[in-house]
Design a protein around this motif. Structure first.
Motif, PDB file in Angstrom:
ATOM      1  N   THR A   1      -3.023   3.979  -2.828  1.00 27.07           N
ATOM      2  CA  THR A   1      -2.257   2.959  -3.530  1.00 27.07           C
ATOM      3  C   THR A   1      -2.319   1.625  -2.796  1.00 27.07           C
ATOM      4  OG1 THR A   1      -0.752   4.692  -4.321  1.00 27.07           O
ATOM      5  CG2 THR A   1      -0.027   2.413  -4.557  1.00 27.07           C
TER       6      THR A   1
ATOM      7  N   SER B   1       2.732  -6.080  -1.119  1.00 28.38           N
ATOM      8  CA  SER B   1       2.912  -4.678  -1.490  1.00 28.38           C
ATOM      9  C   SER B   1       2.029  -3.765  -0.636  1.00 28.38           C
ATOM     10  CB  SER B   1       2.595  -4.479  -2.968  1.00 28.38           C
ATOM     11  OG  SER B   1       2.904  -3.166  -3.384  1.00 28.38           O
TER      12      SER B   1
ATOM     13  N   ALA C   1       0.721   0.784  -8.417  1.00 29.00           N
ATOM     14  CA  ALA C   1       1.784   0.773  -7.407  1.00 29.00           C
ATOM     15  C   ALA C   1       3.150   0.923  -8.056  1.00 29.00           C
ATOM     16  CB  ALA C   1       1.724  -0.516  -6.605  1.00 29.00           C
TER      17      ALA C   1
END
Length: 436
Positions: free
Chosen positions: A403, A316, A254
């Motif tokens: 991702t 995230s 990431a």
């Protein structure tokens, strides 16, 4: 007997140890990813496709991977001051040489050599800091230290935007050429400063009193496990080390997917002015600074690492999901990038506190280097994947799905570490890989 206040002691240590380390980290990361700001104009001038750019950006990590462990072992032999100075001076010079790139192969070669030059810096700094901060203090210390990583985007984005715009055409050279030269000079100069100023041994510094040196030594010794030398091959065969490496790979996927492509992703939202892109690139970094300090503080206060690392992974992943849903909406796109970056950058400070609390002696140096070098191979995979997807589909949506999914995998792997560690301790770990 003089009583030492631990909070006062470590405030003093932070003020003396962290500034040079943070400035070095700031410059190393800026020199590593400033190619992301140069990408649009550089690729247009030289005729590079997204795949060429992604491959060149990622080749840095192949050189980094090959030379990481040897570099860190040399650092342990010659000392942090000399070796970190050598690293900074050589990578600064090579980064500046990006000025002369005029073909794909020169681009590939210099990116590879930049990785070779920088190999060992981050694990070297982490190894160095582990000799100043006990595990109970590392979350806060490294949370502050990793502000340098986020600051490279917060400050580097606008500065790079101004260089690209303001220096374009000066003395017949493009803005992207000046970008590499101007941002390389401070790195070389700091390497020279470190050669003369970096303090390596708490027992020899004059800014700590004798009671403070004794207290620091006792705190470090109290948590130290068996320091006997262990064959490096045992580090390579540790299941725990490879599990931690997989977690670190997930984080780096990431991190570098965002870092190398952030200006391009912002451009995909309909923003084309280089100065505006530079300033908007700073917002995810600002969000990350707030998040990483908060996560580090709360993790230390709770005495818990795994759950906070997993939470950062999931934050995230949520950001990437918002990016996908947002499409070309600039407001929600920036919000998604902020959350994705904030979650990703909150992971490493807690992760290294978690990891170094389980390792010591040779395993600390070798383990840090192995985890960092192998995990950083994500820096090769992520930029190349995004470049390939963009060339193939015209958008980065598929890469964002991948991702985000990897971040969820990272959270799951993190939560298995304790169980796996118990198995590894009983069966196959050398004694200094087992915390008491």
């Amino acid at each position: 007997m003089t009583t030492v206040n631990d909070d006062k002691l470590f405030r003093k240590v932070m003020l003396r140890v962290l500034p040079l380390a943070m400035l070095g980290f700031f410059l190393s990361y800026l020199d590593r990813v400033n190619i992301g700001y140069a990408q649009a104009t550089m690729s247009a001038d030289l005729g590079f496709s997204n795949v060429v750019y992604g491959l060149g950006a990622g080749l840095f990590f192949i050189g980094y991977f090959i030379f990481e462990i040897p570099s860190n072992l040399i650092l342990a032999k010659v000392g942090a001051r000399k070796w970190i100075a050598r690293i900074m001076i050589t990578w600064g010079l090579i980064s500046g040489l990006m000025f002369i790139v005029d073909s794909e192969w020169m681009f590939y070669l210099l990116r590879f050599l930049l990785g070779v030059a920088e190999a060992g810096f981050i694990p070297g700094i982490l190894f160095y800091m582990a000799h100043w901060f006990p595990a109970s203090r590392r979350g806060r210390a490294w949370g502050i230290f990793y502000i340098a990583l986020a600051s490279s985007g917060l400050i580097g984005g606008p500065v790079s935007g101004f260089i690209l715009s303001g220096m374009d055409g000066v003395w017949g050279h493009t803005g992207w050429q000046w970008l590499f030269v101007i941002e390389a000079i401070p790195t070389v100069l700091l390497g020279i400063v470190i050669l003369f100023c970096l303090q390596e041994d708490y027992r020899k510094v004059t800014w700590l009193t004798e009671p403070e040196r004794d207290r620091l030594g006792s705190l470090l010794a109290a948590e130290r496990v068996d320091e006997a030398e262990t064959p490096l091959r045992k580090v390579f065969t540790s299941k725990l080390i490879w599990l931690l490496t997989a977690v670190y790979f997930s984080y780096n996927f990431a991190l570098y997917g965002i870092s190398f492509w952030l200006p391009t992703l912002i451009g995909d939202l309909g923003i084309t002015d280089t100065v505006q892109i530079g300033f908007l690139s700073a917002l995810p970094s600002l969000a990350a600074i707030i998040s990483m300090v908060t996560f580090g503080y709360l993790s230390d206060r709770a005495g818990e690492r795994r759950k906070f690392i997993a939470a950062a992974f999931l934050l995230s992943a949520t950001g990437f999901a918002i990016c996908i849903i947002a499409g070309t909406d600039p407001v929600w796109g920036i919000i998604g990038l902020c959350l994705a970056n904030a979650g990703a950058l909150s992971i490493p400070a807690i992760f290294w506190s978690f990891q170094t609390s389980m390792l010591a002696g040779t395993a600390l140096a070798g383990g840090i280097a192995l985890i960092n070098s192998t995990g950083n191979l994500a820096g090769f995979a992520a930029p190349y994947l995004i470049g390939f997807v963009k060339d193939t589909t015209g958008v980065a949506t598929v890469a964002l799905y991948i991702t985000g999914g990897i971040m969820i995998v990272g959270a799951i792997l993190t939560m298995t570490v304790r169980q796996h560690r118990a198995v590894a301790t009983a069966k196959d770990l050398p004694s200094e890989l087992v915390s008491k």
